[in-house]
Design an enzyme around this catalytic site. Structure first.
Site, mmCIF file in Angstrom:
data_model
loop_
_atom_site.group_PDB
_atom_site.id
_atom_site.type_symbol
_atom_site.label_atom_id
_atom_site.label_comp_id
_atom_site.label_asym_id
_atom_site.label_seq_id
_atom_site.Cartn_x
_atom_site.Cartn_y
_atom_site.Cartn_z
ATOM 1 N N LYS A 1 98.527 16.460 37.667
ATOM 2 C CA LYS A 1 98.201 17.297 38.664
ATOM 3 C C LYS A 1 99.412 18.107 38.990
ATOM 4 O O LYS A 1 99.549 19.438 39.200
ATOM 5 C CB LYS A 1 97.838 16.493 40.157
ATOM 6 N N HIS B 1 85.464 26.150 46.725
ATOM 7 C CA HIS B 1 86.532 25.384 45.523
ATOM 8 C C HIS B 1 87.408 26.465 45.002
ATOM 9 O O HIS B 1 88.086 26.343 44.001
ATOM 10 C CB HIS B 1 85.517 24.714 44.722
#
Ligand code: GLN
Ligand code: ZN
Length: 757
Positions: A18, A695
């Site tokens: 990430k 998103h």
């Protein structure tokens, strides 16, 4: 006995992937740096798997964003609009995953959907009339070669053509069958290319097979595999998971496959299928016995017994997991704060590897009962049941039919609410959270580290709330929210404030792309001890003349996004949760809060994959649980709910039966396809289908939003329509959020004015 797994997590033990990916997106590290970090992590993980003694290690289960999107790129099914800006391959990939707005163009992301019955999301492949499959094997090839160089007993894994086709969306005039010849050609080429660099097993995932299959589906599946397997160069394992293959077991075992992977945890009928029909001697049964989806220790006595049953039918058995370990965190070892009483019951990915090794050894040991590993496991399961609270259990037992109903019928309530709450046509609102800025996160992390006091932390949250209310008033929204700055995660926050849960420090699992979640663990009976959302919500309400919604996470979602117990039925835990929330709902109302939103973001995702199971195994208690939570409020109190993903076309009556007054949901990413079904079903709940995709960082224009609203008004009565984004805004930046919401408010005002004139 050999043992293996279906797949491994990939986000990194401490979410290194990430961090690396997001740094790359921000331009803080180069592509080379990103790739170097991925390579390092891949090698480390392979070492863990090697050391665990797996006889085969899945390779190619890594993904930067999602494995279905990877497949689309692998076979060249990339829509032209993502190729048009002329970004390089990796950035084209990220553009398709999350949209791109920059010097080179402006494209929205592809649609994202929940991966079967999980909280993992895949990117929906899009096939149009111009799609011309073309293999791009270089990346996978490099991974396979890297594995070989490092002495990894690799088993390259792929998403199968049948599942790929079934998950795809068709944008042009062609249908699924039209793509089969070209798709087969590219998969055959892929298998041939793999065979050139790899000698051994190849895993092809076909989870689609655990869903209901029509006769045409089965014919299509057979057609694809008859052709594909004629040319295979390697041993092929066809892997299924998340259920059983009752509609096509016979067809499956008749194919010239070398191995078949079945799920004996979620597959209700898997044992029956194997025992009643037998299993071919020339094939290997990859027996998914260790639960890949939950975090509890495996009961060895039970699994050894199951292995024995399978051994009596199948000649060649390899012990495996029920699905990829992608759905569980890395390791219990990184949990330093949980008491041993809890941790000894837990098994994350690494611990499951160890369990596989122990189980495989025990399976070959005639005297397994005297083995220490067996005894230790037995002791765990003989221990008293997890934290029991008889009062909670009695409250659930005492429930009767009328506890699940509001007294006033909905149409009467809705009219009353419009009047009392003074709501105009097309009220604008948001879903709850506002951007979690660096300051918000810092406030939380400083408090967690003990650097600031509870009062200081609280003052911080209040100042964020104050700014958020001011911002919403400036933007001109009608129904406000407090912004959820005290919540790290909508489920974790509720778990933390309810008795019965335990929390991990590092138990992250991938939700979508670089987004992870840290699901709480239901460790005992659940109850609410004292009101916890009331102070911030009443504070927010005190700052404005407008209504600020009380914001709760619903019982079904809390459970679906937690790791549930395995020693009590799901239904019972859901009702315990509903009662805990009911207490909170009543306290909010008492404190003067007039609108309460109970989010059921995850209601759809645990809908059983087979229709026959929808009601009995789920909706028959999930829908009443929502009603139970909201049943006691006054008729003029407006109950909202929110659901992510509008994929509930087929359960619209059940959604209406939740008896909420207003529902908001994701719709923009799925092109508003739900509107027709709402109309056909005479949907009674007021609705706010999201008008833009949160998103993605792109800002929707006023015109774009107006167009969406006009489309909605063709199917939804004007007095029932709300205007809101898709979902919560916590993952977004502040600038794009304010800009998007201003456009949203303007679009609503212009449509309102058009109707008035
Ligand atoms: N109220 C939550 C939020 O806005 C809902 C999030 C969700 O639906 N996933 O963040
Ligand atoms: Zn949502």
């Amino acid at each position: 006995m050999e043992y293996t797994i279906v797949g491994f997590p990939r986000i990194g033990e401490f979410r290194q992937l990430k961090r690396a990916t997001e740094s790359y997106w921000k331009g803080e590290i180069t592509r080379e740096e990103l790739l170097a970090r991925v390579k390092k992590q891949t090698l480390e993980q392979w070492d863990v798997e090697k050391n665990a003694g797996l006889s085969q290690i899945p390779v190619g289960d890594f993904s930067f964003y999602d494995q279905v999107l990877d497949t689309a790129f692998l076979i060249g099914a990339v829509p032209a609009r993502y190729r048009a800006p002329g970004l390089d391959r990796l950035d084209t990939y990220f553009a398709a995953a999350r949209g791109y707005q920059g010097e080179k163009g402006d494209v929205k992301a592809l649609t994202m959907k929940k991966w079967f019955n999980t909280n993992y999301h895949y990117i929906v492949p899009e096939l149009d009339d111009d799609t011309a499959f073309a293999l791009r094997f270089d990346e996978l090839k490099a991974t396979i070669l890297l594995a070989k160089e490092n002495g990894v007993a690799a088993r390259p894994t792929l998403i199968g053509p049948f599942t790929f086709l079934k998950l795809a969306r068709f944008k042009g005039s062609k249908s699924a069958a039209d793509y089969v010849p070209a798709l087969l050609a590219v998969y055959k080429e892929l298998l041939a290319e793999i065979a050139k660099v790899h000698d051994g097993w190849v895993q092809i995932d076909e989870p689609q097979l655990v869903k209901d299959q029509s006769a045409e589906d089965i014919a299509l599946f057979k057609r694809i595999y008859a052709d594909l397997l004629a040319a295979k160069g390697n041993k092929i394992l066809l892997q299924t998971y998340f259920g059983d293959v009752r509609d096509c077991y016979k067809e499956l075992v008749a194919l010239p496959l070398d191995g078949i992977g079945l799920d004996f945890v979620e597959g209700k009928k898997s044992f029956d299928l194997v025992e009643e029909n037998g299993f071919p001697e020339d094939k290997v049964l990859f027996a998914g016995l260790v639960n890949g989806k939950n975090i509890w220790r495996t009961d060895y006595a039970k699994k050894l017994d199951q292995l024995k049953r399978l051994g009596a039918v199948a000649k060649n058995v390899v012990l495996s997991t029920s699905c990829s370990l992608l759905l569980v965190p890395y390791t219990v070892k990184n949990e330093t704060k949980l008491p041993a009483e809890v941790t000894r019951h837990l098994a994350f990915a690494y611990e499951k590897l160890a369990e596989l090794a122990e189980l495989a050894a025990l399976a070959e040991n005639a005297d397994f009962a005297s083995a220490p590993s067996y005894a230790a496991n037995r002791k765990l399961f003989d221990e008293a049941a997890l934290r029991i609270d008889p009062q909670v259990q009695d409250r659930v037992k005492a429930l009767t039919e009328k506890d699940f109903r509001r007294d006033t019928p909905r149409p009467e309530r809705q009219a009353l609410q419009r009047k009392v709450l003074g709501q105009k046509l097309f009220p604008t609102t948001t879903i709850g959270s506002f951007p979690q800025t660096a300051a918000v996160k810092q406030n939380r992390s400083r408090f967690r580290k003990g650097e600031i006091t509870k009062d200081e932390y609280d003052a911080g949250v209040r100042s964020f709330i104050k700014d958020c209310i001011a911002l919403q008033e400036e933007i001109g929204l009608d129904v406000l929210v407090h912004g959820e700055f005290e919540r790290n995660d909508m489920v974790e926050y509720f778990g933390e404030n309810l008795a019965g849960f335990v929390f991990t420090e590092n138990g992250w699992v991938q939700s979508y792309g670089t987004r992870g979640v840290k699901p709480p663990i239901v460790f005992g009976d659940v109850k609410r001890e004292k009101a916890f959302t009331v102070p911030y919500i009443t504070y927010a309400n005190s700052l404005t003349e407008k209504d600020v919604k009380g914001m709760l996470t619903g019982p079904v979602t809390i459970l679906n996004w937690s790791f549930p117990r395995e020693d009590v039925p799901i239904k019972e835990t859901i009702l315990q949760l509903a009662l805990a929330l009911q207490d909170e709902v009543c306290d909010l109302e008492k404190a003067g809060v007039r609108i309460i939103q109970i989010d059921e973001a995850a209601l759809r995702e645990k809908l059983p994959l087979r229709r026959a199971d929808w009601y009995v195994d789920y909706l028959d208690f999930a829908i009443p649980a929502f009603r139970l939570a909201s049943a006691l409020v006054k008729p003029e109190t407006q109950i909202h709910t929110h659901m992510c993903y509008s994929e509930f076309e087929d359960i619209i009556p059940a959604i209406d039966a939740m008896d909420a007054d207003v529902i908001t949901f994701e719709a923009s990413r799925s092109q508003l396809s739900i509107l027709d079904s709402l109309k056909e079903n005479h949907f009674e709940t007021e609705v706010g289908p999201g008008v833009y995709d949160i998103h993605s960082p792109r800002v929707p224009s006023v015109e774009e939003i107006k167009a969406a609203l006009r489309q909605m008004l063709e199917k939804i009565p004007a007095e029932n329509l709300w205007v809101n984004p898709d979902c919560g805004l916590k993952t977004r930046g502040e600038t794009e959020t304010a800009a998007s919401l201003k456009n949203l408010v303007r679009a609503a005002a212009e449509i309102r004015a058009e109707r008035a004139s």
